[in-house]
Scaffold this active site. Structure first.
Site, PDB file in Angstrom:
ATOM      1  N   PRO A 130       0.649  -1.451  -0.044  1.00 16.13           N
ATOM      2  CA  PRO A 130      -0.137   0.050   0.130  1.00 16.13           C
ATOM      3  C   PRO A 130       0.710   1.274   0.069  1.00 16.13           C
ATOM      4  CG  PRO A 130       0.018  -1.084   2.060  1.00 16.13           C
ATOM      5  CD  PRO A 130       0.685  -1.904   1.355  1.00 16.13           C
ATOM      6  N   GLU A 131       0.344   2.234  -0.730  1.00 17.80           N
ATOM      7  CA  GLU A 131       1.065   3.396  -0.787  1.00 17.80           C
ATOM      8  C   GLU A 131       0.343   4.312   0.269  1.00 17.80           C
ATOM      9  OE1 GLU A 131       3.941   4.683  -2.834  1.00 17.80           O
ATOM     10  OE2 GLU A 131       4.052   2.845  -4.129  1.00 17.80           O
TER      11      GLU A 131
ATOM     12  N   LYS B 276       3.681   6.093   6.064  1.00 19.87           N
ATOM     13  CA  LYS B 276       2.820   4.631   5.969  1.00 19.87           C
ATOM     14  C   LYS B 276       2.479   4.216   7.002  1.00 19.87           C
ATOM     15  CE  LYS B 276       4.445   3.897   1.355  1.00 19.87           C
ATOM     16  NZ  LYS B 276       5.270   2.798   0.455  1.00 19.87           N
TER      17      LYS B 276
ATOM     18  N   ARG C 203      14.945  -1.630  -8.819  1.00 23.47           N
ATOM     19  CA  ARG C 203      13.466  -1.515  -9.282  1.00 23.47           C
ATOM     20  C   ARG C 203      13.665  -0.882 -10.732  1.00 23.47           C
ATOM     21  NH1 ARG C 203      10.367   0.459  -4.033  1.00 23.47           N
ATOM     22  NH2 ARG C 203      12.171   1.783  -3.793  1.00 23.47           N
TER      23      ARG C 203
END
Ligand SMILES: [Zn+2]
Length: 321
Positions: free
Chosen positions: A2-3, A61, A304
């Site tokens: 989740p962002e 977060k 990434r």
């Protein structure tokens, strides 16, 4: 993963459905989901039962609920908070007791009775459901914030932050986030711009997707040396970060009104309105508007990917990676 906007959707759900309610019983169905609580599941249960959830707070977060323990004075500042770490697949669900247990139900809190403005009873349970066990809940001690500002975004802000979240910087949606301080810290670093955006000690809550989208919107390359950044560029970048997060929040807002507090609330946004992230070899929307057929480029970055438009975001001559 989740962002930030998805975690904020969850925070708003908790603020609406759980804030102000007592915890009647706490049931740990899988000890792995409370492994971060060093004193063990039984200690967690004993501390939660009889406590009152005072608020739902978020920094980056990190998400927590300050608690007033059983027997503590209502006027005294809370000393501990229930942390909810969503991990990869954690969900917090607010549901009626008659609803069947989810397959991956890990922790159940039965809440004291409460009603909404028109007298309808609120659902009785807060459930933590997690398919992949990377998330969890645990108690953390609240400590004063060094700057005396609120610990994070909250309904009733207090200058307290859980020990586990004290080391991370404020996020761009935090009312106490300082653009001056961020710009000064950026200039002091000798690193690349995207690396700085992902550094939770500098600014929190910006993941790979939002970093790429904000850099594209601000027309800045990820390898731009932070010690050469000018104030108007920092402003443009922060405007872009706030804008992309606000749009994601709007898209995830549909779950606010349901009885379902869902970390995946904003996922529809990603499919529809991303401009750069995940769009390798697809046209850059801004170039396309100007009649240019530029294609988004993907490069490896910190294990990434980074997605950029070669025209809108030219590679800097003395970049830092
Ligand atoms: Zn472009």
């Amino acid at each position: 993963m989740p962002e930030l906007p998805e975690v904020e959707v969850v925070r708003r759900g908790l603020a609406r459905w759980v804030r102000g309610r007592s915890i009647k019983t706490a049931e740990v169905l899988d000890a792995r989901s409370v492994r971060r609580h060093a004193a063990g599941a039984e200690d967690l249960r004993a501390n939660l039962e009889g406590a009152v959830v005072l608020d739902a707070v978020r920094r980056g977060k990190f998400l927590w609920m300050p608690l007033r323990g059983e027997g503590e004075q209502p006027t005294a500042p809370p000393t501990q908070a229930l942390m909810a770490h969503l991990g990869m697949s954690g969900q917090l669900l607010v549901e009626d007791s008659h609803q069947p247990d989810e397959k991956h139900l890990k922790v159940r809190l039965v809440l004291g009775e409460a009603h909404d403005a028109d007298g309808t009873p609120l659902p009785a349970e807060l459930r933590f459901v997690d398919q992949r066990i990377f998330g969890g809940v645990f108690l953390s001690r609240l400590v004063p914030t060094p700057d005396g500002q609120p610990g994070g975004l909250a309904e009733t802000p207090l200058p307290l932050v859980p020990e586990e979240a004290a080391h991370i910087a404020r996020d761009p949606l935090d009312p106490a986030f300082s653009r001056d301080a961020f710009h000064a810290a950026l200039r002091r670093r000798k690193t690349g711009l995207k690396r700085a955006l992902l550094d939770q000690g500098l600014v929190s809550g910006i993941g790979n997707i939002y970093a790429d989208e904000a850099l594209w919107a601000a027309r800045l390359h990820y390898a731009r040396a932070t010690d050469t950044i000018r104030r108007p560029e920092t402003e443009r970048l922060l405007d872009a970060v706030q804008d992309v997060m606000a749009r994601a929040l709007d898209a995830g807002g549909t779950s606010f009104d349901s009885l379902y507090v869902n970390v995946n609330g904003a996922s529809g946004y990603f499919a529809r309105s991303l401009n750069a992230y995940g769009r390798e070899a697809l046209p850059c929307p801004r170039c396309e508007e100007q009649g240019l057929a530029t294609l988004i480029r993907r490069e490896s970055f910190m294990n990434r990917s980074s997605y950029t438009c070669p025209v809108c975001q030219p590679r800097p001559r003395n970049g830092r990676w």
